[in-house]
Write a protein that holds these residues in place. Sequence first.
Motif, short mmCIF file in Angstrom:
data_model
loop_
_atom_site.label_atom_id
_atom_site.label_comp_id
_atom_site.label_asym_id
_atom_site.label_seq_id
_atom_site.Cartn_x
_atom_site.Cartn_y
_atom_site.Cartn_z
N MET A 185 0.87 -1.29 -0.01
CA MET A 185 0.00 0.06 -0.03
C MET A 185 1.03 1.18 -0.14
N ASP A 186 1.77 1.21 0.79
CA ASP A 186 2.90 2.48 0.89
C ASP A 186 3.57 2.56 -0.46
N LEU A 187 4.02 1.49 -1.06
CA LEU A 187 4.92 1.84 -2.35
C LEU A 187 3.58 2.22 -3.38
N LEU A 188 2.58 1.73 -3.46
CA LEU A 188 1.66 1.87 -4.70
C LEU A 188 0.67 3.27 -4.32
N ARG A 189 0.28 3.41 -2.96
CA ARG A 189 -0.72 4.62 -2.88
C ARG A 189 -0.01 5.57 -1.83
N GLY A 190 1.34 5.27 -1.24
CA GLY A 190 1.82 6.29 -0.36
C GLY A 190 1.09 6.58 0.85
N ARG A 191 0.45 5.41 1.41
CA ARG A 191 -0.21 5.35 2.50
C ARG A 191 -0.33 3.94 3.07
N GLN A 192 -0.82 3.77 4.44
CA GLN A 192 -0.71 2.47 5.15
C GLN A 192 -2.25 1.89 4.90
N ALA A 193 -2.53 0.80 5.05
CA ALA A 193 -3.75 0.18 4.82
C ALA A 193 -4.23 0.10 6.10
N GLY A 194 -5.80 0.27 6.05
CA GLY A 194 -6.39 0.44 7.31
C GLY A 194 -6.83 -1.01 7.70
N PRO A 195 -7.43 -1.27 8.96
CA PRO A 195 -7.47 -2.57 9.41
C PRO A 195 -8.71 -3.49 8.53
N PHE A 196 -9.61 -2.83 7.81
CA PHE A 196 -10.43 -3.33 6.95
C PHE A 196 -10.24 -3.11 5.38
N ASP A 197 -9.09 -2.68 5.10
CA ASP A 197 -8.71 -2.10 3.69
C ASP A 197 -8.25 -3.48 2.92
N ARG A 198 -9.22 -3.66 1.88
CA ARG A 198 -8.99 -4.92 1.25
C ARG A 198 -8.32 -4.64 -0.31
N ALA A 199 -7.88 -3.08 -0.44
CA ALA A 199 -7.48 -2.83 -1.76
C ALA A 199 -6.56 -3.55 -2.41
N ILE A 200 -5.36 -4.03 -1.55
CA ILE A 200 -4.27 -4.82 -2.06
C ILE A 200 -4.84 -6.35 -2.45
N ASP A 201 -5.40 -6.59 -1.48
CA ASP A 201 -5.91 -8.06 -1.76
C ASP A 201 -6.79 -8.11 -3.04
N VAL A 202 -7.60 -7.18 -3.32
CA VAL A 202 -8.52 -7.05 -4.80
C VAL A 202 -7.58 -6.81 -5.70
N ALA A 203 -6.53 -6.00 -5.60
CA ALA A 203 -5.70 -5.68 -6.94
C ALA A 203 -4.70 -6.98 -7.11
N VAL A 204 -4.31 -7.62 -6.08
CA VAL A 204 -3.61 -8.97 -6.37
C VAL A 204 -4.47 -9.91 -7.20
N SER A 205 -5.92 -10.04 -6.66
CA SER A 205 -6.53 -10.91 -7.34
C SER A 205 -6.86 -10.52 -8.99
N ARG A 206 -6.91 -9.24 -9.15
CA ARG A 206 -7.35 -8.75 -10.41
C ARG A 206 -5.98 -9.37 -11.28
N LEU A 207 -4.73 -8.98 -10.51
CA LEU A 207 -3.52 -9.30 -11.46
C LEU A 207 -3.27 -10.51 -11.67
N ARG A 208 -3.71 -11.46 -10.77
CA ARG A 208 -3.81 -13.12 -10.90
C ARG A 208 -4.26 -13.50 -12.25
N ARG A 209 -5.68 -12.94 -12.18
CA ARG A 209 -6.38 -13.27 -13.46
C ARG A 209 -5.74 -12.65 -14.60
N LYS A 210 -5.22 -11.73 -14.79
CA LYS A 210 -4.23 -11.24 -16.08
C LYS A 210 -3.31 -12.01 -16.28
N LEU A 211 -2.53 -12.59 -15.32
CA LEU A 211 -1.45 -13.60 -15.48
C LEU A 211 -1.89 -15.22 -15.57
N GLU A 212 -3.24 -15.25 -15.46
CA GLU A 212 -3.78 -16.53 -15.50
C GLU A 212 -3.36 -17.49 -14.63
N ASP A 213 -3.07 -16.83 -13.37
CA ASP A 213 -2.62 -17.44 -12.07
C ASP A 213 -3.65 -17.86 -11.38
N ASP A 214 -3.98 -19.10 -10.89
CA ASP A 214 -5.18 -19.67 -10.40
C ASP A 214 -5.04 -19.08 -8.94
#
Length: 238
Positions: A185-214
């Motif tokens: 989160m700090d690398l990509l958005r310059g801020r820390q993730a909150g306790p319920f912030d799933r932005a990184i998890d969602v972004a990883v999930s999207r990227l996995r689909r693009k990379l055909e990574d199950d």
Amino acid sequence: MENQPHILVVDDDREIRELLARFLEKQGMRVSAARDAREARRLWPLGRYHLVVLDIMMPGESGLDFARWLRGQSNVPIVMLTAMGEETDRIVGLELGADDYVPKPFNPRELLARVRAILRRANGEGPTVETDQRPIRFSGWILEPSRRRLLSTDGTEVSLTGGEYELLLALLERPNRVLTRDMLMDLLRGRQAGPFDRAIDVAVSRLRRKLEDDGRNPNLIKTVRGGGYVLATTVERS
């Protein structure tokens, strides 16, 4: 005028539209404003927009529906305006390819900081700036930093949003190293993730689909329980 970032603000609240237009224009940006998705669709072909500020909760076509349509047209960065506590809509928006979100009520200066950070990344000026422009090869894939594009194992170009490109680049620069959600989160958005912030998890999930990574049994981007994520492959430059 051509050097000014052109922002499209889409919100059914007239006060918010006018507030953001005045504020962003004072910061040296051009602003076009739409009261709903229908008007935004009409304005879309009339300008070259660098970023869209999009309210999710709008009458008629929702912001999520418009974001889905917009992703079919362009990879323009999207910052969502979300109601406080509406985590489900927030997650869906991120899954559709939004780059960031700001919950209402918001401080215009916080929104400005997010907008500027995303524009810097889109222009190759973000915290993960790549100075070595040689292609990066990994597991048969190729990322070309000079053109900000990803080629699949059969040479087909795979479209990436700005956020997906930055996430992949951050992982490729640190292969076989565990990166926590806060670090990403700090690398990509310059801020820390909150306790319920799933932005990184969602972004990883999207990227996995693009990379055909199950996602259930990933081979490339592995989840480290209680830790974060790790790119588990060899990375080479050529």
